[in-house]
Design a protein around this motif. Structure first.
Motif, PDB file in Angstrom:
ATOM      1  N   THR A   1      48.637  -0.469  -4.767  1.00 25.69           N
ATOM      2  CA  THR A   1      48.871   1.084  -4.904  1.00 25.69           C
ATOM      3  C   THR A   1      47.587   1.580  -5.537  1.00 25.69           C
ATOM      4  O   THR A   1      47.024   1.030  -6.058  1.00 25.69           O
ATOM      5  CB  THR A   1      50.274   1.497  -5.813  1.00 25.69           C
ATOM      6  N   PRO A   2      47.478   2.941  -5.453  1.00 24.55           N
ATOM      7  CA  PRO A   2      46.120   3.512  -5.667  1.00 24.55           C
ATOM      8  C   PRO A   2      46.000   3.334  -7.208  1.00 24.55           C
ATOM      9  O   PRO A   2      44.948   3.384  -7.734  1.00 24.55           O
ATOM     10  CB  PRO A   2      46.440   4.829  -5.180  1.00 24.55           C
ATOM     11  N   ASP A   3      46.998   3.167  -7.984  1.00 23.53           N
ATOM     12  CA  ASP A   3      46.887   3.159  -9.451  1.00 23.53           C
ATOM     13  C   ASP A   3      47.022   1.615  -9.809  1.00 23.53           C
ATOM     14  O   ASP A   3      47.372   1.325 -11.022  1.00 23.53           O
ATOM     15  CB  ASP A   3      47.956   4.183 -10.262  1.00 23.53           C
ATOM     16  N   GLY A   4      47.116   0.715  -9.028  1.00 20.14           N
ATOM     17  CA  GLY A   4      46.889  -0.749  -9.304  1.00 20.14           C
ATOM     18  C   GLY A   4      48.153  -1.368  -9.486  1.00 20.14           C
ATOM     19  O   GLY A   4      48.118  -2.600 -10.078  1.00 20.14           O
TER      20      GLY A   4
ATOM     21  N   PRO B   1      51.321   8.490  -7.259  1.00 23.51           N
ATOM     22  CA  PRO B   1      50.350   8.592  -8.390  1.00 23.51           C
ATOM     23  C   PRO B   1      49.398   9.502  -8.136  1.00 23.51           C
ATOM     24  O   PRO B   1      48.198   9.181  -7.988  1.00 23.51           O
ATOM     25  CB  PRO B   1      49.773   7.219  -8.433  1.00 23.51           C
ATOM     26  N   THR B   2      49.691  10.795  -8.389  1.00 23.12           N
ATOM     27  CA  THR B   2      48.842  11.911  -7.927  1.00 23.12           C
ATOM     28  C   THR B   2      47.478  11.814  -8.757  1.00 23.12           C
ATOM     29  O   THR B   2      46.359  12.267  -8.245  1.00 23.12           O
ATOM     30  CB  THR B   2      49.404  13.310  -8.280  1.00 23.12           C
ATOM     31  N   ASP B   3      47.190  11.310  -9.884  1.00 18.58           N
ATOM     32  CA  ASP B   3      46.066  11.236 -10.440  1.00 18.58           C
ATOM     33  C   ASP B   3      45.239  10.316  -9.790  1.00 18.58           C
ATOM     34  O   ASP B   3      43.992  10.215 -10.177  1.00 18.58           O
ATOM     35  CB  ASP B   3      46.242  10.596 -11.920  1.00 18.58           C
ATOM     36  N   HIS B   4      45.459   9.579  -9.044  1.00 23.86           N
ATOM     37  CA  HIS B   4      44.764   8.501  -8.157  1.00 23.86           C
ATOM     38  C   HIS B   4      44.789   8.752  -6.639  1.00 23.86           C
ATOM     39  O   HIS B   4      44.616   7.813  -5.961  1.00 23.86           O
ATOM     40  CB  HIS B   4      45.245   6.964  -8.520  1.00 23.86           C
TER      41      HIS B   4
ATOM     42  N   LYS C   1      41.236   8.238  -5.200  1.00 26.38           N
ATOM     43  CA  LYS C   1      41.171   6.786  -5.214  1.00 26.38           C
ATOM     44  C   LYS C   1      41.678   6.165  -3.848  1.00 26.38           C
ATOM     45  O   LYS C   1      40.948   5.511  -3.069  1.00 26.38           O
ATOM     46  CB  LYS C   1      41.279   6.369  -6.343  1.00 26.38           C
ATOM     47  N   GLY C   2      42.946   6.491  -3.520  1.00 27.01           N
ATOM     48  CA  GLY C   2      43.672   5.998  -2.408  1.00 27.01           C
ATOM     49  C   GLY C   2      43.017   6.406  -1.086  1.00 27.01           C
ATOM     50  O   GLY C   2      42.998   5.739  -0.303  1.00 27.01           O
TER      51      GLY C   2
ATOM     52  N   TYR D   1      40.076   6.449  -0.313  1.00 26.66           N
ATOM     53  CA  TYR D   1      38.649   5.908   0.145  1.00 26.66           C
ATOM     54  C   TYR D   1      39.182   4.652   1.044  1.00 26.66           C
ATOM     55  O   TYR D   1      38.275   4.215   1.680  1.00 26.66           O
ATOM     56  CB  TYR D   1      38.005   5.518  -1.161  1.00 26.66           C
TER      57      TYR D   1
ATOM     58  N   GLN E   1      53.692   3.325  -1.598  1.00 30.04           N
ATOM     59  CA  GLN E   1      52.606   3.415  -2.800  1.00 30.04           C
ATOM     60  C   GLN E   1      53.198   4.161  -4.057  1.00 30.04           C
ATOM     61  O   GLN E   1      52.481   4.426  -5.085  1.00 30.04           O
ATOM     62  CB  GLN E   1      51.090   4.172  -2.250  1.00 30.04           C
TER      63      GLN E   1
END
Length: 323
Positions: A85-88, A158-161, A164-165, A167, A291
């Protein structure tokens, strides 16, 4: 973040499935700056090119107890959407391996490690990308506001990321669906009988391809937020499930796509089971439930209905029932 337990693999690797060869003739050679030191490289575009293949990554757990699962990404995405996921957090690829399933992840034609065709005379359309603002709304994460992007209340992405996703997103060509279907069929035949989980526009390609396969070549098909499904003349005897996230009432687009998918399946004589995640207590999921926070619960709900169904709980194409 707590370290995940190790997974012992019996095998891992990748393969490409063939697309086709095209030949370019009659083009002029040009001098180009190839690198900082090679400034007058003569480029000859004439010759044969291998295009429209697909890339498949696979991992086989040492203690495999389940059937293989093939994961198919949606439009503007690639196979990395399943990895993490974008937040790992763990993605569905990892979760499936932990559950004992061999996992195959495809990069479709012109996405990710499948490569793409840069020959303008071969693919007539131009590649398109999705902006952050468009994706925020289209993926039903939230809405555009005068002050920026606001998440829907109760949203589990995970909106804070989010950036990042983004990319990992890929360009897409609007006219490569037929090529993608040909490559996907070859991939499924090479993998052998497997459960298929397809996302968004990948659902349409998967349904079309599997409709041409015999019963037993695939074991089940899960359509995660299908972006409009085609009518098909027939379909193998196997479970068919469509999974929907939340906030559908905020999007006319997804209301229409859901209705279109249901109508196409009905016209094709398919017994499509629908699973609205909010109806089973899994509210707040976006167009990207793989995600979202709680992605493991969504996957478990899918596995319970398709990969580990109760005895005798399969569904049939209505046309096959009358044969």
């Amino acid at each position: 973040m707590e370290k995940a337990p190790a997974i012992r693999l019996a095998d891992f690797g990748s393969f490409h499935v063939e697309g086709r060869l095209v030949e370019i003739t009659g083009e002029d050679c040009t001098k180009i700056r190839l690198t900082e030191t090679i400034t007058e490289f003569v480029h000859d575009p004439n010759g044969r090119y291998a295009i429209e293949g697909a890339y498949v990554q696979y991992m086989i757990p040492e203690a495999a107890t389940g059937d293989p699962v093939l994961l198919i990404h949606g439009g503007g995405m690639n196979g990395s959407v399943w990895e993490t996921t974008p937040d790992g957090r763990k993605g569905w690829m990892r979760l499936l391996l932990e559950a004992g399933h061999p996992v195959y992840v495809v990069d479709m034609v012109e996405r990710g490690r499948a490569g793409f065709c840069a020959l303008e005379s071969v693919w007539t359309s131009r590649p398109i990308m999705r902006s952050l603002e468009d994706a925020w709304e289209t993926f039903r994460i939230g809405a555009r506001q005068p002050g920026g992007l606001a998440p829907h209340p109760g949203q589990r992405f995970p909106t804070d990321h989010f950036v990042k996703g983004a990319y990992a997103w890929s360009p897409r060509w609007p006219d490569t669906e037929t090529a993608a279907g040909c490559a996907l069929e070859k991939a499924i035949r090479r993998i052998g009988p497997c459960h298929v989980i397809a996302h968004s526009s990948g659902s349409s390609t998967a349904l079309q391809v599997i409709s041409g396969l015999a019963t037993g070549e695939t074991l089940s098909l899960c359509l995660v937020e299908p972006a409009g499904l085609p009518q098909v003349p027939s379909f193998p005897d196997m479970p068919l499930l469509a999974v929907w996230g939340d906030f559908l009432d905020t999007s006319r687009l997804w209301q229409a796509l859901r209705d279109m998918s249901k109508a196409a399946c009905s016209a094709s004589g398919l017994d499509l089971e629908e699973l609205l995640l909010a109806d089973i207590g899994l509210s707040g999921h976006s167009h990207l439930p793989m995600q979202d926070d709680g992605n493991e619960d969504v996957l478990d709900a899918i596995l319970a209905r398709l990969v580990r169904p109760k005895a005798g709980s399969h569904r049939q194409n209505k046309s096959s029932e009358t044969e």
